[in-house]
Design an enzyme around this catalytic site. Structure first.
Site: not given
Ligand code: UDX
Length: 428
Positions: A145-147, A201, A247, A249, A257, A260, A317
């Site tokens: 999955e990529f959710l 993945k 990108l 900061a 995800c 881990k 987030k």
């Molecule tokens: C992620 C993947 O995007 C998804 O495809 C996968 O299958 C599950 O893991 P998710 O855990 O929902 O999804 O988080 P994501 O939206 O990717 O953000 C991850 C973290 O990175 C968040 O803590 C977010 O705040 C942080 N982030 C993201 C940044 O600090 N800077 C960015 O520019 C983007």
């Protein structure tokens, strides 16, 4: 087609509901009978926009149902999707015990031959090992999955890609049949072997984590050099070979995800004999982001002991109530153990945060969290924090200090209101 989904969590429920929408008849099961009962009543036990509506639509159409009885779920389907958790073990490798016991139970109970699609994120080689363990009646397919949390419904209904790993032609055919409506819609559909699907993945999530850590390392460089990371990343994003996404900061990445999967990928390839040291660096730089915010607060307040620090946002987030490995909570713990009083507010994740870090003095709204605070720290860039009134913030706070841990606030407006405004990746 008839499909069973094993695991009714943040992956299983959106997966099942979207398969229902695609026209399949889906039965979802979980070892947690209370969770199933909640879902049977049409309630999704976690925050995921649009999911409850999709679940109810599926239930009303008769295509989606929930059962606490695995044998009932496995009564007649051609495929079962495994959507159980694969948490970190103490060494950071994936703990596959829940996955293995679910797979064993499915193989034992299934009446006839079955395709077992592994949605859970697993180390490379897992599908092959499961296939050896379960025998020829169960054809194991890697279908990661990529959710994204907060966008899981959209990601399930309109995925950026679907990847299906199997060497069995009949299983490949069946999976194609399941995803036919998405393929017709033009979704990139990648057919490969199980090992490649599993690596793909981990590769995606580790790459996203690497982008975030790269930009956070640049933030440290800019702070030392007197440069501005926002302009640096704008210059990078203008180049479509680099791309603008991931990108930003800030305090770094968290969630179920990315942290881990990054560690599990590093452990899995180490077991194969490859030292992917880059991934360990990505992890280290991520921790450094919280250290940098802590150091900012400490120097702005001349020490944090006895000070009151308000955290705006506690979820990892925006758009989720999830606090798993949230940088906000790492910062809260750090501040509390250095003797600060920590208040906090989050539109969705307050209760989850309080359960994890009881020291956080939870407030019912952002201004209540800011009451008598010596410093406000933006930890999660929820939209509503951008709309806070600087004058009102100034009135309720003891000192006019803001550390923008996500570079998301209007610094000029805060400065005009008399705040000392500091963001990540710029000289204080
Ligand atoms: C992620 C993947 O995007 C998804 O495809 C996968 O299958 C599950 O893991 P998710 O855990 O929902 O999804 O988080 P994501 O939206 O990717 O953000 C991850 C973290 O990175 C968040 O803590 C977010 O705040 C942080 N982030 C993201 C940044 O600090 N800077 C960015 O520019 C983007």
């Amino acid at each position: 087609m008839r499909i069973a989904v094993v695991g009714a969590g943040r992956v299983g429920v959106p997966t099942a509901a979207s398969l229902g929408r695609l026209g399949h008849r889906v039965a979802v099961t979980d070892v947690d009978a209370r969770r199933i009962e909640t879902l049977q009543a049409g309630t999704v036990p976690f925050h995921e926009p649009g999911l409850e509506e999709l679940v109810r639509e599926g239930q009303a159409s008769g295509r989606l149902r929930f059962t606490d009885d695995l044998a009932d779920a496995l009564d007649g389907p051609e495929a079962a999707f495994l959507c159980v958790g694969t948490p970190s073990d103490p060494e950071g490798a994936a703990d596959l015990s829940a996955l293995q016991s679910a797979a064993d139970a499915v193989a034992m109970i299934a009446a006839g031959p079955l395709v077992l699609a592994v949605k859970s994120t697993v180390p490379v080689g897992t599908a092959d090992r499961l296939a050896d363990r379960l025998g020829p009646a169960t054809r194991v397919v890697a279908n990661p999955e990529f959710l994204r949390e907060g966008r899981a419904v959209e990601d399930a209904l309109r995925p950026l890609r679907v990847i299906v790993g199997t060497e069995d032609p009949a299983a490949r055919e069946l999976m194609r049949h399941i995803y036919d409506p998405l393929i017709d819609d033009g979704t990139p559909y990648i057919e490969t072997d199980p090992r490649t699907a599993e690596v793909a993945k981990h590769a995606c999530n580790a790459f996203l984590a690497m982008k975030v850590s790269y930009v956070n390392a640049l933030a440290r460089v800019c702070e030392l050099a007197g440069a501005d990371v926002e302009t640096v990343t704008a210059a990078m994003a203008a180049d479509d070979r680099i791309g603008a996404a991931y990108l930003e900061a800030g305090l770094g990445f968290g969630g179920y995800c990315l942290p881990k999967d990054l560690r599990a990928f590093e452990r899995a390839v180490a077991a194969l004999g490859y030292d992917f040291g880059l991934l360990r660096e990505v992890d280290r730089v991520n921790d450094e982001a919280v250290d940098a915010a802590f150091a900012r607060i400490e120097s702005a307040l001349d020490g944090v002991s006895g000070k009151r620090v308000a955290l705006l946002g506690l979820a990892f987030k925006p758009g989720t109530d999830n606090v798993t490995t949230s940088p906000a909570l790492a910062l809260a713990r750090r501040l509390a153990s250095a003797g600060a009083t920590v208040s906090g507010f989050d539109p969705q994740a307050g209760a989850n945060a309080k359960a994890e870090v009881p020291e956080v003095d939870l407030a019912g709204d952002p201004y209540a969290a800011l009451e008598r605070a010596d410093c406000a720290v933006l930890c999660t860039e929820w939209e509503e924090f951008r709309e806070l009134d600087p004058a009102r913030m100034r009135d309720v706070m003891a000192l006019p200090v803001v550390v923008d841990g996500r570079n998301a606030l209007d610094g000029d407006a805060l400065t005009r209101a008399g705040f000392r405004y500091m963001r990540m990746g710029a000289a204080p």
